[in-house]
Design a protein around this motif. Structure first.
Motif, mmCIF file in Angstrom:
data_model
loop_
_atom_site.group_PDB
_atom_site.id
_atom_site.type_symbol
_atom_site.label_atom_id
_atom_site.label_comp_id
_atom_site.label_asym_id
_atom_site.label_seq_id
_atom_site.Cartn_x
_atom_site.Cartn_y
_atom_site.Cartn_z
ATOM 1 N N ASP A 1 5.861 2.794 0.275
ATOM 2 C CA ASP A 1 6.556 2.898 -1.006
ATOM 3 C C ASP A 1 5.555 2.666 -2.129
ATOM 4 O O ASP A 1 4.618 1.865 -1.993
ATOM 5 C CB ASP A 1 7.685 1.869 -1.104
ATOM 6 N N ALA A 2 5.778 3.355 -3.235
ATOM 7 C CA ALA A 2 4.866 3.240 -4.375
ATOM 8 C C ALA A 2 5.633 2.834 -5.628
ATOM 9 O O ALA A 2 6.789 3.215 -5.825
ATOM 10 C CB ALA A 2 4.136 4.553 -4.603
ATOM 11 N N GLU A 3 4.957 2.061 -6.468
ATOM 12 C CA GLU A 3 5.500 1.649 -7.763
ATOM 13 C C GLU A 3 4.448 1.953 -8.825
ATOM 14 O O GLU A 3 3.279 1.563 -8.688
ATOM 15 C CB GLU A 3 5.818 0.151 -7.739
ATOM 16 N N PHE A 4 4.873 2.655 -9.867
ATOM 17 C CA PHE A 4 3.917 3.139 -10.861
ATOM 18 C C PHE A 4 4.046 2.332 -12.151
ATOM 19 O O PHE A 4 5.126 2.234 -12.739
ATOM 20 C CB PHE A 4 4.161 4.626 -11.136
ATOM 21 N N SER A 5 2.929 1.758 -12.588
ATOM 22 C CA SER A 5 2.877 1.033 -13.864
ATOM 23 C C SER A 5 1.515 1.324 -14.485
ATOM 24 O O SER A 5 1.141 2.490 -14.607
ATOM 25 C CB SER A 5 3.114 -0.466 -13.643
ATOM 26 N N ALA A 6 0.776 0.289 -14.863
ATOM 27 C CA ALA A 6 -0.567 0.535 -15.394
ATOM 28 C C ALA A 6 -1.469 1.128 -14.317
ATOM 29 O O ALA A 6 -2.390 1.900 -14.610
ATOM 30 C CB ALA A 6 -1.161 -0.760 -15.931
ATOM 31 N N ASP A 7 -1.204 0.753 -13.068
ATOM 32 C CA ASP A 7 -1.857 1.385 -11.926
ATOM 33 C C ASP A 7 -0.769 1.654 -10.886
ATOM 34 O O ASP A 7 0.414 1.679 -11.218
ATOM 35 C CB ASP A 7 -2.995 0.510 -11.388
ATOM 36 N N VAL A 8 -1.139 1.862 -9.639
ATOM 37 C CA VAL A 8 -0.158 2.173 -8.598
ATOM 38 C C VAL A 8 -0.121 1.029 -7.588
ATOM 39 O O VAL A 8 -1.158 0.654 -7.025
ATOM 40 C CB VAL A 8 -0.495 3.491 -7.869
ATOM 41 N N GLY A 9 1.072 0.475 -7.396
ATOM 42 C CA GLY A 9 1.258 -0.527 -6.357
ATOM 43 C C GLY A 9 1.843 0.129 -5.118
ATOM 44 O O GLY A 9 2.809 0.886 -5.201
ATOM 45 N N ILE A 10 1.252 -0.132 -3.976
ATOM 46 C CA ILE A 10 1.719 0.442 -2.715
ATOM 47 C C ILE A 10 2.111 -0.688 -1.774
ATOM 48 O O ILE A 10 1.366 -1.666 -1.612
ATOM 49 C CB ILE A 10 0.644 1.329 -2.065
#
Length: 210
Positions: free
Chosen positions: A156-165
């Motif tokens: 799963d990915a979360e997009f903000s200032a960078d990408v959290g996986i």
């Protein structure tokens, strides 16, 4: 070694006797009574509640529960041993139909019922699962996703200032995952957390039939 992920009851009729079998996961012998009580509640008034369990090669037991000695529990236990089931309990209840089956007939009936119960079981296996959380830059995301998908169970990915996986994987595959991350992210990734736990997961390569 397979164990029970989920199961459904299986019914077998022979000479008017009704046999109903079901499997349960059993990791502690002290939990045996709970499964037996569940079967007694589901099938009240049966003549016999026979069972066999194999937690591992040194923790195994069987009960004929009033049937002639060696005609019920032990034949069921032999199936668990031959097929390699661990942390597994099989219970077979019998409603007597008025016709005696004889020793050979009883052995066959209980083995048949136990096998049908196993055939109605979804096998699982206990594995060490790692939950991994990393952060990468946007430029690396497509490459990392493509590299990790064949190696991990979930991603799963979360997009903000960078990408959290956030990914889950078998811990044994961690060296491959780490190498894939290094190559895909070109060394530019940060691990922000890992958690390892034993989990019961589906056995994808099936089980061995008797």
């Amino acid at each position: 070694m397979p164990t029970v992920l989920s199961s459904e009851p299986a019914e077998y009729l022979v000479e008017r006797s009704r046999f109903i079998g079901q499997t349960f996961r059993l990791t502690d012998p002290e939990a045996l009574a709970e499964s037996l009580e569940a079967m007694k509640a589901a099938y009240p008034g049966a003549n016999h509640y026979t069972w066999a369990y194999r937690i591992d090669e040194t923790h195994l037991r069987a009960s004929d529960n009033g049937e002639p000695q060696g005609t019920a529990g032990l034949p069921m236990l032999h199936i668990l041993q031959r097929q390699g089931w661990e942390e597994t309990l099989v219970v077979v209840v019998r409603y007597f139909g008025g016709i005696k089956l004889g020793r050979g007939g009883l052995v066959h009936a209980y083995q048949k019922s136990a096998q049908q119960a196993l055939d109605h079981t979804v096998p699982g296996v206990v594995k060490e699962i790692r939950t991994l959380q990393i952060r990468i830059d946007y430029a690396s995301y497509d490459r990392v996703q493509h590299a990790l998908e064949p190696l991990v169970t979930t991603l799963d990915a979360e997009f903000s200032a960078d990408v959290g996986i956030r990914a889950t994987l078998e811990k044994a595959r961690w060296p491959d995952v780490e190498a894939a991350l290094d190559a895909a992210a070109r060394g530019s990734w940060t691990c922000v957390g890992t958690h390892d736990a034993l989990e019961l997961v589906p056995l994808t390569d099936g089980k061995t039939d008797e």
